[in-house]
Design a protein around this motif. Structure first.
Motif, PDB file in Angstrom:
ATOM      1  N   ALA A 216       0.821  -1.218   0.000  1.00 19.80           N
ATOM      2  CA  ALA A 216       0.000   0.000   0.000  1.00 19.80           C
ATOM      3  C   ALA A 216       0.851   1.262   0.000  1.00 19.80           C
ATOM      4  O   ALA A 216       0.467   2.276  -0.576  1.00 19.80           O
ATOM      5  CB  ALA A 216      -0.925  -0.011   1.212  1.00 19.80           C
ATOM      6  N   GLU A 217       2.011   1.213   0.641  1.00 20.41           N
ATOM      7  CA  GLU A 217       2.878   2.389   0.759  1.00 20.41           C
ATOM      8  C   GLU A 217       3.841   2.572  -0.410  1.00 20.41           C
ATOM      9  O   GLU A 217       4.478   3.622  -0.529  1.00 20.41           O
ATOM     10  CB  GLU A 217       3.670   2.290   2.066  1.00 20.41           C
ATOM     11  CG  GLU A 217       2.786   2.355   3.292  1.00 20.41           C
ATOM     12  CD  GLU A 217       3.476   1.903   4.569  1.00 20.41           C
ATOM     13  OE1 GLU A 217       4.699   1.614   4.544  1.00 20.41           O
ATOM     14  OE2 GLU A 217       2.784   1.829   5.600  1.00 20.41           O
ATOM     15  N   ALA A 218       3.957   1.596  -1.269  1.00 16.50           N
ATOM     16  CA  ALA A 218       4.910   1.679  -2.381  1.00 16.50           C
ATOM     17  C   ALA A 218       4.469   2.735  -3.394  1.00 16.50           C
ATOM     18  O   ALA A 218       3.288   2.843  -3.711  1.00 16.50           O
ATOM     19  CB  ALA A 218       5.039   0.319  -3.068  1.00 16.50           C
ATOM     20  N   PRO A 219       5.420   3.510  -3.930  1.00 17.66           N
ATOM     21  CA  PRO A 219       5.059   4.500  -4.946  1.00 17.66           C
ATOM     22  C   PRO A 219       4.498   3.843  -6.210  1.00 17.66           C
ATOM     23  O   PRO A 219       3.625   4.393  -6.863  1.00 17.66           O
ATOM     24  CB  PRO A 219       6.359   5.236  -5.232  1.00 17.66           C
ATOM     25  CG  PRO A 219       7.442   4.385  -4.672  1.00 17.66           C
ATOM     26  CD  PRO A 219       6.850   3.515  -3.615  1.00 17.66           C
ATOM     27  N   ALA A 220       4.999   2.651  -6.526  1.00 18.27           N
ATOM     28  CA  ALA A 220       4.491   1.865  -7.652  1.00 18.27           C
ATOM     29  C   ALA A 220       4.968   0.438  -7.470  1.00 18.27           C
ATOM     30  O   ALA A 220       6.091   0.206  -7.037  1.00 18.27           O
ATOM     31  CB  ALA A 220       4.988   2.418  -8.991  1.00 18.27           C
ATOM     32  N   VAL A 221       4.087  -0.520  -7.771  1.00 18.04           N
ATOM     33  CA  VAL A 221       4.450  -1.936  -7.713  1.00 18.04           C
ATOM     34  C   VAL A 221       4.046  -2.624  -9.010  1.00 18.04           C
ATOM     35  O   VAL A 221       3.127  -2.186  -9.703  1.00 18.04           O
ATOM     36  CB  VAL A 221       3.798  -2.679  -6.520  1.00 18.04           C
ATOM     37  CG1 VAL A 221       4.351  -2.201  -5.198  1.00 18.04           C
ATOM     38  CG2 VAL A 221       2.290  -2.563  -6.542  1.00 18.04           C
ATOM     39  N   VAL A 222       4.755  -3.699  -9.312  1.00 17.43           N
ATOM     40  CA  VAL A 222       4.429  -4.545 -10.452  1.00 17.43           C
ATOM     41  C   VAL A 222       3.471  -5.617  -9.966  1.00 17.43           C
ATOM     42  O   VAL A 222       3.730  -6.280  -8.953  1.00 17.43           O
ATOM     43  CB  VAL A 222       5.707  -5.211 -11.019  1.00 17.43           C
ATOM     44  CG1 VAL A 222       5.357  -6.170 -12.150  1.00 17.43           C
ATOM     45  CG2 VAL A 222       6.703  -4.164 -11.480  1.00 17.43           C
ATOM     46  N   VAL A 223       2.348  -5.777 -10.654  1.00 16.06           N
ATOM     47  CA  VAL A 223       1.387  -6.849 -10.368  1.00 16.06           C
ATOM     48  C   VAL A 223       0.996  -7.504 -11.684  1.00 16.06           C
ATOM     49  O   VAL A 223       1.292  -6.987 -12.763  1.00 16.06           O
ATOM     50  CB  VAL A 223       0.128  -6.322  -9.626  1.00 16.06           C
ATOM     51  CG1 VAL A 223       0.487  -5.724  -8.277  1.00 16.06           C
ATOM     52  CG2 VAL A 223      -0.653  -5.332 -10.465  1.00 16.06           C
ATOM     53  N   GLY A 224       0.306  -8.610 -11.592  1.00 21.75           N
ATOM     54  CA  GLY A 224      -0.162  -9.292 -12.789  1.00 21.75           C
ATOM     55  C   GLY A 224      -1.175  -8.451 -13.552  1.00 21.75           C
ATOM     56  O   GLY A 224      -1.715  -7.467 -13.044  1.00 21.75           O
ATOM     57  N   SER A 225      -1.439  -8.887 -14.774  1.00 17.64           N
ATOM     58  CA  SER A 225      -2.402  -8.198 -15.636  1.00 17.64           C
ATOM     59  C   SER A 225      -3.557  -9.115 -16.020  1.00 17.64           C
ATOM     60  O   SER A 225      -4.383  -8.745 -16.845  1.00 17.64           O
ATOM     61  CB  SER A 225      -1.702  -7.732 -16.913  1.00 17.64           C
ATOM     62  OG  SER A 225      -1.245  -8.871 -17.637  1.00 17.64           O
ATOM     63  N   GLY A 226      -3.544 -10.314 -15.444  1.00 16.31           N
ATOM     64  CA  GLY A 226      -4.563 -11.297 -15.802  1.00 16.31           C
ATOM     65  C   GLY A 226      -4.103 -12.255 -16.880  1.00 16.31           C
ATOM     66  O   GLY A 226      -4.717 -13.292 -17.098  1.00 16.31           O
ATOM     67  N   VAL A 227      -3.013 -11.900 -17.574  1.00 10.29           N
ATOM     68  CA  VAL A 227      -2.408 -12.759 -18.600  1.00 10.29           C
ATOM     69  C   VAL A 227      -0.910 -12.835 -18.309  1.00 10.29           C
ATOM     70  O   VAL A 227      -0.373 -12.011 -17.576  1.00 10.29           O
ATOM     71  CB  VAL A 227      -2.658 -12.220 -20.035  1.00 10.29           C
ATOM     72  CG1 VAL A 227      -4.145 -12.224 -20.363  1.00 10.29           C
ATOM     73  CG2 VAL A 227      -2.073 -10.841 -20.221  1.00 10.29           C
ATOM     74  N   ARG A 228      -0.245 -13.819 -18.883  1.00 13.11           N
ATOM     75  CA  ARG A 228       1.179 -14.002 -18.586  1.00 13.11           C
ATOM     76  C   ARG A 228       2.092 -13.162 -19.485  1.00 13.11           C
ATOM     77  O   ARG A 228       3.272 -13.077 -19.232  1.00 13.11           O
ATOM     78  CB  ARG A 228       1.560 -15.482 -18.694  1.00 13.11           C
ATOM     79  CG  ARG A 228       0.960 -16.301 -17.552  1.00 13.11           C
ATOM     80  CD  ARG A 228       1.402 -17.742 -17.585  1.00 13.11           C
ATOM     81  NE  ARG A 228       2.831 -17.927 -17.456  1.00 13.11           N
ATOM     82  CZ  ARG A 228       3.493 -18.038 -16.304  1.00 13.11           C
ATOM     83  NH1 ARG A 228       2.843 -17.952 -15.157  1.00 13.11           N
ATOM     84  NH2 ARG A 228       4.793 -18.226 -16.307  1.00 13.11           N
ATOM     85  N   ARG A 229       1.561 -12.492 -20.475  1.00 15.44           N
ATOM     86  CA  ARG A 229       2.430 -11.763 -21.405  1.00 15.44           C
ATOM     87  C   ARG A 229       2.548 -10.274 -21.114  1.00 15.44           C
ATOM     88  O   ARG A 229       3.056  -9.508 -21.924  1.00 15.44           O
ATOM     89  CB  ARG A 229       2.008 -11.997 -22.851  1.00 15.44           C
ATOM     90  CG  ARG A 229       0.676 -11.469 -23.227  1.00 15.44           C
ATOM     91  CD  ARG A 229       0.308 -11.916 -24.646  1.00 15.44           C
ATOM     92  NE  ARG A 229      -0.742 -11.087 -25.175  1.00 15.44           N
ATOM     93  CZ  ARG A 229      -0.557 -10.073 -25.988  1.00 15.44           C
ATOM     94  NH1 ARG A 229       0.640  -9.749 -26.394  1.00 15.44           N
ATOM     95  NH2 ARG A 229      -1.573  -9.374 -26.428  1.00 15.44           N
TER      96      ARG A 229
END
Length: 185
Positions: free
Chosen positions: A145-158
């Motif tokens: 929650a505190e991160a300025p930006a995080v990488v998460v999934g997009s619903g697909v693997r590509r």
């Protein structure tokens, strides 16, 4: 937003997510279209064989501490299966046996099976994200929650999404949960 995106994305070029709807699973795309601040969500295209967090970070120079894993957990109580999504940094693991189990109010909690998670979310395994989930609780570790930006999934693997942590706290069902992520030992 672009400076925060680029730190999390490493060497990848980031675009606004809705500029590349082809890189989003259907429920994710619909969820993003419903956000007032969808322009603050970025997307990067990746090799689908490198979607797992460790490989993604190593290949593209994305810091592990800015990558978040979204896991679906389940537990039963009185014959009813209860689900939740947990979002923790890649440098931690969700405390399923204690924090999650208690919050689900079940005797035993575990990660949902691959087929079950895919069927329930409409997303690819390894790409599950807090956007577009069924009406479940979405529990976030405070570090996410505190991160300025995080990488998460997009619903697909590509592809992957780049998202401000604060935006994740405003998703339907989202709640910041102290102690959710335990350091990997």
């Amino acid at each position: 937003m672009t400076e925060q995106w680029h730190t999390a994305a490493g060497t990848l070029e980031v675009l606004e997510a809705l500029q590349r709807p082809d890189l989003l699973a259907d429920p994710v795309r619909e969820s993003l279209r419903g956000l007032d601040d969808a322009r603050s969500v970025g997307v990067v295209e990746i090799d689908p064989d490198l979607a797992d967090t460790a490989e993604f970070c190593a290949t593209y120079g994305s810091p592990l501490e800015l990558s978040a894993n979204c896991v679906v957990v389940a537990g039963k109580r009185a014959g009813e299966v209860r689900y939740a999504a947990c979002l923790v940094l890649a440098t931690t693991r969700a405390d399923v046996n204690n924090v999650v189990r208690r919050r689900l109010d079940v005797r035993k909690a575990s990660f949902a099976g691959t087929d079950e998670a895919v069927e329930l979310t409409g997303m690819a395994y390894g790409g599950i994200t807090p956007f577009g989930l069924p009406a479940w609780p979405v529990w976030l570790d405070p570090a996410v929650a505190e991160a300025p930006a995080v990488v998460v999934g997009s619903g697909v693997r590509r592809s992957k999404l780049i998202v401000p942590g604060e935006l994740l706290t405003r998703l339907t069902g989202a709640e910041v949960v102290d102690g959710l992520g335990k350091p990997v030992s």
